[in-house]
Design a protein around this motif. Sequence first.
Motif, PDB file in Angstrom:
ATOM      1  N   GLU A  58       0.832  -1.203   0.000  1.00  0.00           N
ATOM      2  CA  GLU A  58       0.000   0.000   0.000  1.00  0.00           C
ATOM      3  C   GLU A  58       0.868   1.254   0.000  1.00  0.00           C
ATOM      4  OE1 GLU A  58      -3.707  -2.065   2.489  1.00  0.00           O
ATOM      5  OE2 GLU A  58      -2.514  -0.468   3.388  1.00  0.00           O
ATOM      6  N   ARG A  84       1.147   4.071  -3.162  1.00  0.00           N
ATOM      7  CA  ARG A  84       0.704   5.430  -2.853  1.00  0.00           C
ATOM      8  C   ARG A  84       1.838   6.428  -2.995  1.00  0.00           C
ATOM      9  NH1 ARG A  84      -2.949   3.327   2.165  1.00  0.00           N
ATOM     10  NH2 ARG A  84      -4.974   3.278   1.076  1.00  0.00           N
ATOM     11  N   VAL A 127      -2.826   3.555  -7.496  1.00  0.00           N
ATOM     12  CA  VAL A 127      -3.749   2.779  -6.668  1.00  0.00           C
ATOM     13  C   VAL A 127      -3.066   1.475  -6.275  1.00  0.00           C
ATOM     14  CG1 VAL A 127      -5.934   1.534  -6.639  1.00  0.00           C
ATOM     15  CG2 VAL A 127      -5.788   3.779  -7.751  1.00  0.00           C
ATOM     16  N   TRP A 184     -10.118  -4.037   1.448  1.00  0.00           N
ATOM     17  CA  TRP A 184      -9.939  -3.994   0.004  1.00  0.00           C
ATOM     18  C   TRP A 184     -11.227  -4.469  -0.681  1.00  0.00           C
ATOM     19  CZ3 TRP A 184      -5.086  -4.090  -3.142  1.00  0.00           C
ATOM     20  CH2 TRP A 184      -3.988  -3.573  -2.450  1.00  0.00           C
ATOM     21  N   PRO A 185     -11.625  -3.830  -1.784  1.00  0.00           N
ATOM     22  CA  PRO A 185     -12.820  -4.278  -2.515  1.00  0.00           C
ATOM     23  C   PRO A 185     -12.671  -5.701  -3.053  1.00  0.00           C
ATOM     24  CG  PRO A 185     -12.212  -2.048  -3.158  1.00  0.00           C
ATOM     25  CD  PRO A 185     -11.081  -2.567  -2.330  1.00  0.00           C
ATOM     26  N   ARG A 224      -7.059  -7.269  -7.334  1.00  0.00           N
ATOM     27  CA  ARG A 224      -7.621  -6.611  -6.148  1.00  0.00           C
ATOM     28  C   ARG A 224      -7.030  -5.202  -6.132  1.00  0.00           C
ATOM     29  NH1 ARG A 224      -9.651 -10.205  -2.079  1.00  0.00           N
ATOM     30  NH2 ARG A 224     -10.436  -8.283  -1.124  1.00  0.00           N
ATOM     31  N   ARG A 225      -7.895  -4.209  -6.077  1.00  0.00           N
ATOM     32  CA  ARG A 225      -7.469  -2.809  -6.091  1.00  0.00           C
ATOM     33  C   ARG A 225      -8.055  -2.064  -4.899  1.00  0.00           C
ATOM     34  NH1 ARG A 225      -8.627  -3.954 -11.637  1.00  0.00           N
ATOM     35  NH2 ARG A 225      -6.761  -3.819 -12.943  1.00  0.00           N
ATOM     36  N   LEU A 226      -7.240  -1.257  -4.259  1.00  0.00           N
ATOM     37  CA  LEU A 226      -7.682  -0.511  -3.082  1.00  0.00           C
ATOM     38  C   LEU A 226      -8.091   0.888  -3.511  1.00  0.00           C
ATOM     39  CD1 LEU A 226      -8.085  -0.448  -0.032  1.00  0.00           C
ATOM     40  CD2 LEU A 226      -5.696   0.278   0.202  1.00  0.00           C
ATOM     41  N   GLY A 227      -9.403   1.123  -3.602  1.00  0.00           N
ATOM     42  CA  GLY A 227      -9.862   2.447  -3.988  1.00  0.00           C
ATOM     43  C   GLY A 227     -10.175   2.542  -5.460  1.00  0.00           C
TER      44      GLY A 227
END
Length: 325
Positions: free
Chosen positions: A134, A138, A143, A165-166, A322-325
């Motif tokens: 992460e 960032r 992302v 995470w989505p 898997r993507r955060l945001g």
Amino acid sequence: MRQPSTNQDPSDLVGRRVVVRYRLHGEEFGATDVLGVLEAAGDKLRVRPSRGGEVVAVPAGDVIVVKEIPELTVTRRDVRDLEAAALHGWRALESEWTGGWLLRAARGFTGRANSCMPLDDPGRPLPDAVELVERWYRSRGLVPAFQVPEPLGRALGPVLDARGWPSPEDRTFVMVAPMSVVRGAERAGLPPVRVDDRPDDDWLAGYHYRGGELPAHAVDVLVNAETVGFASVDDDGVRVAIARGAVSDAPSGRRWLGVTAVEVATPARRRGLGGHIVAGLAAWADRLGATDVYLQVAEPNEPARATYRRAGFAEHHAYHYRRLG
């Protein structure tokens, strides 16, 4: 010509594992079996035996029965081996290993080049490793993302879930075929396939990654491989098909051709140009010692998967993002 006793046309089984029982002439027992991959069907069924050896050519009139049998089990080692080769076939502009995880960045161009590949143990507790990922993305204005090969990332999923995470997205199948199946599929009557070291302007104009325009640094990503070729088919001076191929070695020693960016111009579709240009790339890679071919097809694109199955490809494994945001 006598048809074999089977519930499927043998041509539908090309590229699949089959057992073929066929008549012998002048032999005491009168029949025998061959188990392997069906490479061609027609007047003769050509089967590459599973245990090695020369291709067996069986006259269609001698075939008693053809049956598909389950695919060979794909192990975690097989998945890791192929994905390790694919890492060299589509490389990011920046990369960094943390244990067995490879972090990759390319200013946002393509999911593969801007995601972490968890090939093996990261060398630290999973929550700590995810936190590192992460921070890494960032810090680059990207992302945080993972490309998760199935089933290698099974333990990673719950950790990502716990961190908010989505859900997984963009599930994709990796399909494979022996070089011997793919290289002979060039179609007579179509213009020849040309393979260049770099993409020219017409090639780039024909490539529409996710339907959008290419960023200025896209070429830097496209050419960033050890051995890469850009295939083109021109018809009366018009570019009608493109594809990219990269040859790379797996840790096991197998040499793979990775096929990406296959596109056929809309007015030229339904002529077999997609298979034709892939076969042209295979002929190029065959001269470089590649023995197997892989490509990726999005899970929802069942028509493309069916087309590649008919061309001799089989599903090896899948991956998702898997993507955060």
